[in-house]
Motif scaffolding. Structure first.
Motif, PDB file in Angstrom:
ATOM      1  N   MET A 218     -14.726  -6.382 -26.080  1.00 23.54           N
ATOM      2  CA  MET A 218     -15.212  -5.943 -24.993  1.00 23.54           C
ATOM      3  C   MET A 218     -14.367  -6.302 -23.811  1.00 23.54           C
ATOM      4  O   MET A 218     -13.826  -5.222 -22.950  1.00 23.54           O
ATOM      5  CB  MET A 218     -16.611  -6.085 -24.900  1.00 23.54           C
ATOM      6  N   ALA A 219     -13.887  -7.555 -23.642  1.00 24.93           N
ATOM      7  CA  ALA A 219     -13.304  -8.074 -22.566  1.00 24.93           C
ATOM      8  C   ALA A 219     -11.764  -7.452 -22.353  1.00 24.93           C
ATOM      9  O   ALA A 219     -11.401  -7.148 -21.400  1.00 24.93           O
ATOM     10  CB  ALA A 219     -13.342  -9.502 -22.562  1.00 24.93           C
TER      11      ALA A 219
ATOM     12  N   THR B 172      -7.345  -1.392 -18.582  1.00 27.67           N
ATOM     13  CA  THR B 172      -7.446  -0.229 -17.823  1.00 27.67           C
ATOM     14  C   THR B 172      -6.793  -0.724 -16.427  1.00 27.67           C
ATOM     15  O   THR B 172      -5.642   0.089 -16.169  1.00 27.67           O
ATOM     16  CB  THR B 172      -8.783   0.628 -17.627  1.00 27.67           C
ATOM     17  N   PRO B 173      -7.588  -1.671 -15.629  1.00 23.45           N
ATOM     18  CA  PRO B 173      -6.865  -2.249 -14.498  1.00 23.45           C
ATOM     19  C   PRO B 173      -5.356  -2.702 -14.628  1.00 23.45           C
ATOM     20  O   PRO B 173      -4.682  -2.479 -13.737  1.00 23.45           O
ATOM     21  CB  PRO B 173      -7.902  -3.442 -13.925  1.00 23.45           C
ATOM     22  N   VAL B 174      -4.959  -3.269 -15.701  1.00 19.74           N
ATOM     23  CA  VAL B 174      -3.652  -3.873 -15.844  1.00 19.74           C
ATOM     24  C   VAL B 174      -2.883  -2.548 -16.071  1.00 19.74           C
ATOM     25  O   VAL B 174      -1.782  -2.758 -15.325  1.00 19.74           O
ATOM     26  CB  VAL B 174      -3.734  -4.778 -17.015  1.00 19.74           C
TER      27      VAL B 174
ATOM     28  N   ILE C  13      -3.352  -9.021 -24.115  1.00 16.83           N
ATOM     29  CA  ILE C  13      -4.777  -8.289 -24.161  1.00 16.83           C
ATOM     30  C   ILE C  13      -4.340  -7.551 -25.585  1.00 16.83           C
ATOM     31  O   ILE C  13      -5.175  -7.376 -26.159  1.00 16.83           O
ATOM     32  CB  ILE C  13      -4.592  -7.061 -23.108  1.00 16.83           C
ATOM     33  N   ASN C  14      -3.092  -7.092 -25.796  1.00 18.31           N
ATOM     34  CA  ASN C  14      -2.963  -6.329 -26.802  1.00 18.31           C
ATOM     35  C   ASN C  14      -3.052  -7.161 -28.180  1.00 18.31           C
ATOM     36  O   ASN C  14      -3.698  -6.459 -29.223  1.00 18.31           O
ATOM     37  CB  ASN C  14      -1.505  -5.532 -26.956  1.00 18.31           C
ATOM     38  N   ASP C  15      -2.754  -8.455 -28.122  1.00 20.89           N
ATOM     39  CA  ASP C  15      -2.731  -9.382 -29.263  1.00 20.89           C
ATOM     40  C   ASP C  15      -4.416  -9.652 -29.565  1.00 20.89           C
ATOM     41  O   ASP C  15      -4.844  -9.567 -30.707  1.00 20.89           O
ATOM     42  CB  ASP C  15      -1.997 -10.633 -28.984  1.00 20.89           C
ATOM     43  N   LEU C  16      -5.157  -9.737 -28.514  1.00 20.19           N
ATOM     44  CA  LEU C  16      -6.500 -10.149 -28.480  1.00 20.19           C
ATOM     45  C   LEU C  16      -7.186  -8.890 -29.298  1.00 20.19           C
ATOM     46  O   LEU C  16      -8.030  -8.831 -29.989  1.00 20.19           O
ATOM     47  CB  LEU C  16      -7.181 -10.504 -27.257  1.00 20.19           C
TER      48      LEU C  16
ATOM     49  N   ILE D   6      -2.235 -17.527 -31.330  1.00 22.20           N
ATOM     50  CA  ILE D   6      -2.661 -16.089 -31.875  1.00 22.20           C
ATOM     51  C   ILE D   6      -1.433 -15.476 -32.566  1.00 22.20           C
ATOM     52  O   ILE D   6      -1.635 -14.518 -33.517  1.00 22.20           O
ATOM     53  CB  ILE D   6      -3.267 -15.298 -30.931  1.00 22.20           C
ATOM     54  N   GLY D   7      -0.188 -15.421 -32.279  1.00 23.26           N
ATOM     55  CA  GLY D   7       1.036 -15.038 -32.561  1.00 23.26           C
ATOM     56  C   GLY D   7       1.302 -15.316 -34.082  1.00 23.26           C
ATOM     57  O   GLY D   7       1.320 -14.235 -34.728  1.00 23.26           O
ATOM     58  N   LEU D   8       1.083 -16.312 -34.564  1.00 17.75           N
ATOM     59  CA  LEU D   8       1.708 -16.681 -36.000  1.00 17.75           C
ATOM     60  C   LEU D   8       0.388 -16.126 -36.852  1.00 17.75           C
ATOM     61  O   LEU D   8       0.598 -15.732 -37.910  1.00 17.75           O
ATOM     62  CB  LEU D   8       1.752 -18.085 -35.931  1.00 17.75           C
TER      63      LEU D   8
END
Length: 329
Positions: free
Chosen positions: A110-111, A117-119, A159-162, A290-292
């Motif tokens: 959700m976050a 959008t704002p980014v 953000i895309n990774d999350l 998170i990347g690995l």
């Protein structure tokens, strides 16, 4: 023994723990719901020489219909001739922990959606301002905007990774499969990163045609993660070496750096979600861990495996496999 009894109670939907251990494929799935291949069992991987492999799996209790989660950890015991004769597998129930993680994943999703959008709007306005300042020949303002643009792009990637992680946990991450030459993808990725990398040479040593079936963009994402990590964690070096080969019906891609290396205690855990190495040396390299994890999940989805060989202070080699597919077969 007490833990073993609790495990039997949790998994009482099965006839016995022996059956569960011997024939896990029909009931076990990856956490996101995809079928769990037999070859990915930690026990089998331990026999092949992998040190203390582990997997998180999901299954459905036959009596209650409720989903539950386990961590499987295996260790192989070898005889004096270095042949495996026994595999010990420990199964730990983590259902409650997974339920808490699902709530956290929902919040992250959700976050991330709210931030995206704002980014995106900010990136658009930066482009407008860049055009105006270019017309005015205002170099200083253009330099400031360039810095802002770079930072916002880093935030967009985060953000895309999350969002990817959130989709992976719910099995909603889409994969667009196609036949392509993995060697061409490696060459293309290296070429693109060379243009953006001034500190390191990216050397592609061994090449071989490797026809695979998979999501080209997602596998490209894995390559970018591994190469950028290799650059990031080898600040004193000036090159990163890559190779692609064929072994037992699989394409094998390797990324080797000459950096700080990874201590043995962390090698099995660096592919876990949000895992961060706690050693003082690694703390100088910021990251969320998170990347690995994303790379590992993408490779698993393609039926391959990913691992690291490293020695502290002597660099690291990250490798992954993708099954070969004959386009005409």
């Amino acid at each position: 023994m007490e833990d073993f009894q609790r495990l039997r109670e949790v998994q009482r939907g099965y006839d016995s723990v022996k059956v569960l251990l011997r024939y896990p494929a029909p009931g076990f799935k990856f956490p996101e719901g995809n079928p769990f291949p037999l070859k990915n069992l930690p026990g089998r991987r331990a026999i092949q020489g992998e040190a203390e492999p582990r997997e998180t799996v999901r299954y459905v209790n036959k009596q209650t219909g409720e989903a539950a989660w386990n961590i499987l950890k295996s260790t192989a015991i070898f005889d004096h001739e270095l042949k495996p004769y026994l595999v010990i597998t420990v199964m730990q129930d983590i259902t409650q922990l997974k339920e808490l993680e699902q709530r956290k994943d929902m919040f992250i999703s959700m976050a991330s959606h709210e931030l995206k959008t704002p980014v995106t709007s900010l990136l658009g306005f930066i482009q407008v301002l860049q055009k105006r300042f270019q017309q005015r020949d205002d170099e200083q303002s253009l330099q400031f905007l360039s810095i802002m643009d770079g930072q916002l792009k880093k935030l967009t990637k985060l953000i895309n990774d999350l969002l990817d992680i959130s989709k992976m946990q719910t099995g909603q991450l889409t994969y667009n499969e196609e036949y392509f030459d993995l060697n061409e993808l490696v060459r293309e990725t290296v070429c693109n990163l060379r243009a953006a990398t001034r500190s390191h040479q990216l050397l592609l040593e061994d090449e071989v045609q490797a026809q695979v079936l998979g999501d080209k963009d997602r596998l490209g994402q894995v390559l970018i993660n591994l190469i950028t990590n290799a650059i990031k964690y080898s600040p004193q070096a000036n090159k990163v070496m890559l190779s692609i080969s064929i072994d037992a019906g699989e394409a094998v891609v390797r990324v080797h750096d000459f950096g700080i290396g990874i201590a043995e205690a962390h090698r099995q855990r660096i592919f876990e979600r949000f895992y961060q190495v706690g050693d003082p040396l690694e703390r100088t390299f910021p990251g969320l861990g998170i990347g690995l994890y994303i790379s590992s999940e993408i490779i698993k989805r393609h039926g391959g495996k990913i691992w690291v060989e490293s020695k502290r202070g002597d660099g690291s080699t990250f490798s992954f496999t993708v099954p070969l597919h004959d386009l005409h077969g």
